[in-house]
Design an enzyme around this catalytic site. Structure first.
Site, mmCIF file in Angstrom:
data_model
loop_
_atom_site.group_PDB
_atom_site.id
_atom_site.type_symbol
_atom_site.label_atom_id
_atom_site.label_comp_id
_atom_site.label_asym_id
_atom_site.label_seq_id
_atom_site.Cartn_x
_atom_site.Cartn_y
_atom_site.Cartn_z
ATOM 1 N N ASP A 1 1.430 6.249 10.624
ATOM 2 C CA ASP A 1 2.265 5.456 11.530
ATOM 3 C C ASP A 1 1.643 5.272 12.906
ATOM 4 O O ASP A 1 2.337 5.170 13.916
ATOM 5 C CB ASP A 1 3.671 6.083 11.658
ATOM 6 C CG ASP A 1 4.336 6.237 10.303
ATOM 7 O OD1 ASP A 1 4.110 5.372 9.446
ATOM 8 O OD2 ASP A 1 5.064 7.224 10.108
ATOM 9 N N LYS B 1 -1.412 1.039 12.333
ATOM 10 C CA LYS B 1 -2.506 0.420 11.577
ATOM 11 C C LYS B 1 -2.173 -1.025 11.227
ATOM 12 O O LYS B 1 -3.023 -1.910 11.335
ATOM 13 C CB LYS B 1 -2.771 1.214 10.278
ATOM 14 C CG LYS B 1 -3.198 2.648 10.519
ATOM 15 C CD LYS B 1 -3.345 3.420 9.219
ATOM 16 C CE LYS B 1 -2.029 3.701 8.512
ATOM 17 N NZ LYS B 1 -1.122 4.616 9.211
ATOM 18 N N GLY C 1 4.314 2.194 5.239
ATOM 19 C CA GLY C 1 5.153 1.191 5.885
ATOM 20 C C GLY C 1 4.387 0.695 7.089
ATOM 21 O O GLY C 1 4.204 1.430 8.060
ATOM 22 N N HIS C 2 3.862 -0.518 6.997
ATOM 23 C CA HIS C 2 3.033 -1.077 8.066
ATOM 24 C C HIS C 2 3.799 -2.218 8.718
ATOM 25 O O HIS C 2 4.046 -3.247 8.095
ATOM 26 C CB HIS C 2 1.687 -1.550 7.496
ATOM 27 C CG HIS C 2 0.886 -0.437 6.868
ATOM 28 N ND1 HIS C 2 -0.234 -0.644 6.113
ATOM 29 C CD2 HIS C 2 1.047 0.913 6.929
ATOM 30 C CE1 HIS C 2 -0.714 0.527 5.698
ATOM 31 N NE2 HIS C 2 0.049 1.480 6.183
ATOM 32 N N GLN D 1 -1.499 5.772 5.224
ATOM 33 C CA GLN D 1 -1.389 7.180 5.625
ATOM 34 C C GLN D 1 -2.503 7.471 6.642
ATOM 35 O O GLN D 1 -2.828 6.588 7.413
ATOM 36 C CB GLN D 1 -1.443 8.128 4.404
ATOM 37 C CG GLN D 1 -0.202 8.032 3.509
ATOM 38 C CD GLN D 1 -0.228 6.878 2.545
ATOM 39 O OE1 GLN D 1 -1.179 6.686 1.810
ATOM 40 N NE2 GLN D 1 0.831 6.077 2.509
HETATM 41 P P1 GDP Z 1 1.405 2.073 10.500
HETATM 42 O O1 GDP Z 1 2.022 2.727 9.334
HETATM 43 O O2 GDP Z 1 0.196 2.801 10.997
HETATM 44 O O3 GDP Z 1 1.116 0.615 10.276
HETATM 45 O O4 GDP Z 1 2.474 2.137 11.682
HETATM 46 P P2 GDP Z 1 4.062 1.829 11.545
HETATM 47 O O5 GDP Z 1 4.257 0.371 11.414
HETATM 48 O O6 GDP Z 1 4.665 2.696 10.525
HETATM 49 O O7 GDP Z 1 4.560 2.378 12.934
HETATM 50 C C1 GDP Z 1 4.101 1.873 14.143
HETATM 51 C C2 GDP Z 1 5.303 1.297 14.922
HETATM 52 O O8 GDP Z 1 4.931 1.095 16.268
HETATM 53 C C3 GDP Z 1 5.739 -0.062 14.414
HETATM 54 O O9 GDP Z 1 7.131 -0.187 14.572
HETATM 55 C C4 GDP Z 1 5.008 -1.037 15.315
HETATM 56 O O10 GDP Z 1 5.690 -2.269 15.469
HETATM 57 C C5 GDP Z 1 5.010 -0.278 16.612
HETATM 58 N N1 GDP Z 1 3.857 -0.512 17.483
HETATM 59 C C6 GDP Z 1 2.550 -0.729 17.145
HETATM 60 N N2 GDP Z 1 1.774 -0.800 18.261
HETATM 61 C C7 GDP Z 1 2.613 -0.633 19.304
HETATM 62 C C8 GDP Z 1 2.413 -0.574 20.719
HETATM 63 O O11 GDP Z 1 1.294 -0.665 21.243
HETATM 64 N N3 GDP Z 1 3.508 -0.369 21.492
HETATM 65 C C9 GDP Z 1 4.756 -0.234 20.969
HETATM 66 N N4 GDP Z 1 5.763 -0.006 21.794
HETATM 67 N N5 GDP Z 1 4.978 -0.277 19.632
HETATM 68 C C10 GDP Z 1 3.924 -0.475 18.820
HETATM 69 P P1 IMO Z 2 1.679 4.834 6.727
HETATM 70 O O1 IMO Z 2 0.651 4.102 5.918
HETATM 71 C C1 IMO Z 2 3.496 8.674 7.636
HETATM 72 C C2 IMO Z 2 3.927 11.511 4.329
HETATM 73 C C3 IMO Z 2 5.313 11.864 3.858
HETATM 74 C C4 IMO Z 2 5.079 13.297 3.426
HETATM 75 C C5 IMO Z 2 3.690 13.244 2.811
HETATM 76 C C6 IMO Z 2 3.686 13.098 1.301
HETATM 77 O O2 IMO Z 2 2.865 4.028 7.067
HETATM 78 O O3 IMO Z 2 1.052 5.521 7.898
HETATM 79 P P2 IMO Z 2 4.176 11.050 -0.327
HETATM 80 O O4 IMO Z 2 5.415 10.244 -0.542
HETATM 81 O O5 IMO Z 2 3.004 10.257 0.072
HETATM 82 O O6 IMO Z 2 3.882 11.966 -1.480
HETATM 83 O O7 IMO Z 2 4.535 12.031 0.914
HETATM 84 O O8 IMO Z 2 3.055 12.134 3.398
HETATM 85 N N1 IMO Z 2 3.618 10.062 4.334
HETATM 86 C C7 IMO Z 2 3.508 9.320 5.453
HETATM 87 N N2 IMO Z 2 3.724 9.642 6.753
HETATM 88 N N3 IMO Z 2 3.063 7.432 7.322
HETATM 89 C C8 IMO Z 2 2.819 7.104 6.036
HETATM 90 O O9 IMO Z 2 2.238 5.936 5.697
HETATM 91 C C9 IMO Z 2 3.081 8.061 5.022
HETATM 92 N N4 IMO Z 2 2.969 8.055 3.680
HETATM 93 C C10 IMO Z 2 3.288 9.289 3.267
HETATM 94 O O10 IMO Z 2 6.246 11.768 4.893
HETATM 95 O O11 IMO Z 2 5.003 14.132 4.553
HETATM 96 MG MG MG Z 3 3.872 3.461 8.725
#
Ligand code: GDP
Ligand code: IMO
Ligand code: MG
Length: 436
Positions: A15, A18, A42-43, A223
């Site tokens: 998270d 990416k 979840g991206h 991840q």
């Molecule tokens: P990922 O799994 O690495 O793609 O990240 P996620 O989407 O799960 O979580 C990142 C969250 O931060 C998302 O809700 C993005 O919209 C938000 N986000 C990304 N870059 C920024 C930033 O520079 N500032 C803020 N405030 N939010 C951001």
């Molecule tokens: P993105 O791509 C954050 C974590 C779960 C748990 C562990 C194992 O959005 O960064 P799983 O269901 O994969 O067997 O769970 O990994 N986990 C993540 N944490 N971002 C993710 O994906 C994750 N995908 C799995 O919370 O701790």
């Molecule tokens: Mg994510």
């Protein structure tokens, strides 16, 4: 256009943002290829206030003309894939003609999710805190050499029937009082296969030809390094190689094809699920980061655990992945804090550590050693140039670079695509990303 094939991957516990970084960089590449994980990812991508959450489909999909690839290292839940594709269609994004799924990718079967939850329930207090998407059980079947691949859904039916029978038998032995009928699973897989047929192909060959032709490819990680099955905080990890090694095994590309590695790092640290998090905060400060950063899981909605930036972790990620540069995200979330901290080492019963310990037991009793820097009150939100940042924020970035040992080539200052600073003045930007 970039001529460099670039891996973009997570350096912490997921998270990091990416999705946002991959989306923003996509127009520079001809294809975006996911190499591991599944719909546990979840991206999130925001474009002019519209929110898109990608789980299985690569985060390049919002840009027409770019091929989006799901590699053999990914585990695909057909139902989750169709839901995501239908949702995208509802938002005006068509995947047909630009989605390519490896015939060697393994399928998540309908009962893998149930096995995931059962395994967690059996662990009780010692649970991993999985996303309960059936990811682990699907990889277990792959490694046990009984998994069913996407290509199998399109091939000889008698072979698939045997495989489904064997799998359902194995499952019925694990789940007490269960009498799942193999036929049900078989019929579903045949129907799923038919819908996927137009998208399924030879990913390794497609990529080899694109790379040979000098068309840049972006390898998208899900991840992150600290969730990597081998190099993460085992057993509190996911079941795939999220670090750079996964690119080769998960797509069938040669190591030399990876010409650059960009690590995405949040300006602080978060983790969702169980397991050690040395810089974890509690109380009002944790609450402040969670609320300002909207730190709730994009897949499961779970609140994320929050802490200060851990440079030991990012330095370790740099070692494992050979990071060329960092994309630092969510700097704006720190706006308004009176002071900010960076963890530069760990205090343990066996002495101080400056490198990430190989043993998770050592990590469990590690106390962070912090450096404290002044915060900033001028907002950084939406900044697109370094000069717009207050000096304290620039100093914070500079210090992160020093202690992590990696130059920071991008800084994200908001969730929108254009809320990003790219440091085109640095040599590494041109090499990794092409021209400004
Ligand atoms: P990922 O799994 O690495 O793609 O990240 P996620 O989407 O799960 O979580 C990142 C969250 O931060 C998302 O809700 C993005 O919209 C938000 N986000 C990304 N870059 C920024 C930033 O520079 N500032 C803020 N405030 N939010 C951001
Ligand atoms: P993105 O791509 C954050 C974590 C779960 C748990 C562990 C194992 O959005 O960064 P799983 O269901 O994969 O067997 O769970 O990994 N986990 C993540 N944490 N971002 C993710 O994906 C994750 N995908 C799995 O919370 O701790
Ligand atoms: Mg994510």
């Amino acid at each position: 256009m970039s001529k460099t094939n670039l891996a973009v991957l997570g350096t912490q516990w997921g998270d990091e943002g990416k999705g946002k970084i991959v989306d923003m960089l996509t127009p520079r590449f001809s294809a975006v290829a996911r190499y591991q994980g599944g719909h546990n990812a979840g991206h999130t991508v925001y474009v002019k206030g519209r929110k898109f959450v990608l789980h299985l489909v690569p985060s390049g999909i919002l840009h027409p003309g770019v091929t989006c690839i799901i590699g053999n290292g990914v585990v695909v839940d057909p139902k989750a894939l169709f839901t995501e594709i239908d949702e995208l269609a509802g938002m005006g994004i068509a995947v047909d003609g630009r989605l390519l799924i490896s015939e060697k990718a393994h399928a998540i079967l309908p009962y893998h999710r149930e096995l995931d939850m059962l395994s967690e329930a059996r662990r009780g207090e010692r649970k991993i805190g999985t996303t309960s998407r059936g990811i682990g059980p699907a990889y277990e079947d792959k490694i046990a050499r009984r998994g069913i691949r996407i290509g199998d859904l399109l091939g000889d039916r008698a072979t698939l029937e045997q495989a489904v029978r064997d799998n359902v038998d194995a499952r019925n032995r694990v789940i007490e009082d269960s009498t799942l009928a193999w036929r049900e699973v078989f019929d579903q897989l045949i129907a799923d296969g038919e819908r996927m047929r137009p998208w399924v192909g030879d990913v390794s060959l497609f990529l080899a030809q694109a790379i040979q032709a000098g068309k840049g490819v972006l390898f998208e990680g899900a991840q992150a390094t600290l969730l990597d099955i081998d190099h993460g905080t085992y057993p509190f990890v996911t079941s795939s190689n999220a670090s750079v090694g996964g690119v080769c095994t998960g797509l069938g590309v040669a190591p030399r094809a990876i010409e650059g590695v960009l690590g995405v790092a949040k300006a602080y640290t978060t983790r969702v699920g169980e397991g050690p998090l040395p810089t974890e905060l509690s109380g009002p400060l944790a609450e402040r980061l969670r609320e300002s950063g909207n730190e709730y899981g994009a897949s499961t909605g779970r609140p994320r655990r929050c802490g200060w930036f851990d440079a030991v972790v990012v330095r370790y990620s740099a070692r494992i992945n050979g990071l060329d540069a960092l994309a630092l995200t969510k700097l704006d979330v720190l706006d308004g804090l009176p002071e900010v901290r960076i963890c530069t080492g760990y205090r343990t019963s066996g002495g101080d550590l400056s490198e990430f310990p190989a043993s998770v037991r050592t990590l469990m009793d590690a106390e962070p050693i912090y450096e404290t820097l002044p915060g900033w009150s001028t907002p950084t939100q939406g900044a697109t140039r370094m000069e717009q940042l207050p000096p304290e924020a620039r100093r914070y970035i500079e210090r992160l670079e020093e202690v992590s040992g990696v130059p920071c080539v991008m800084v994200s200052t908001g969730s929108e695509r254009d809320e990003t600073i790219v440091r085109w003045d640095s040599a590494v930007a041109g090499r990794l990303l092409g021209d400004a």
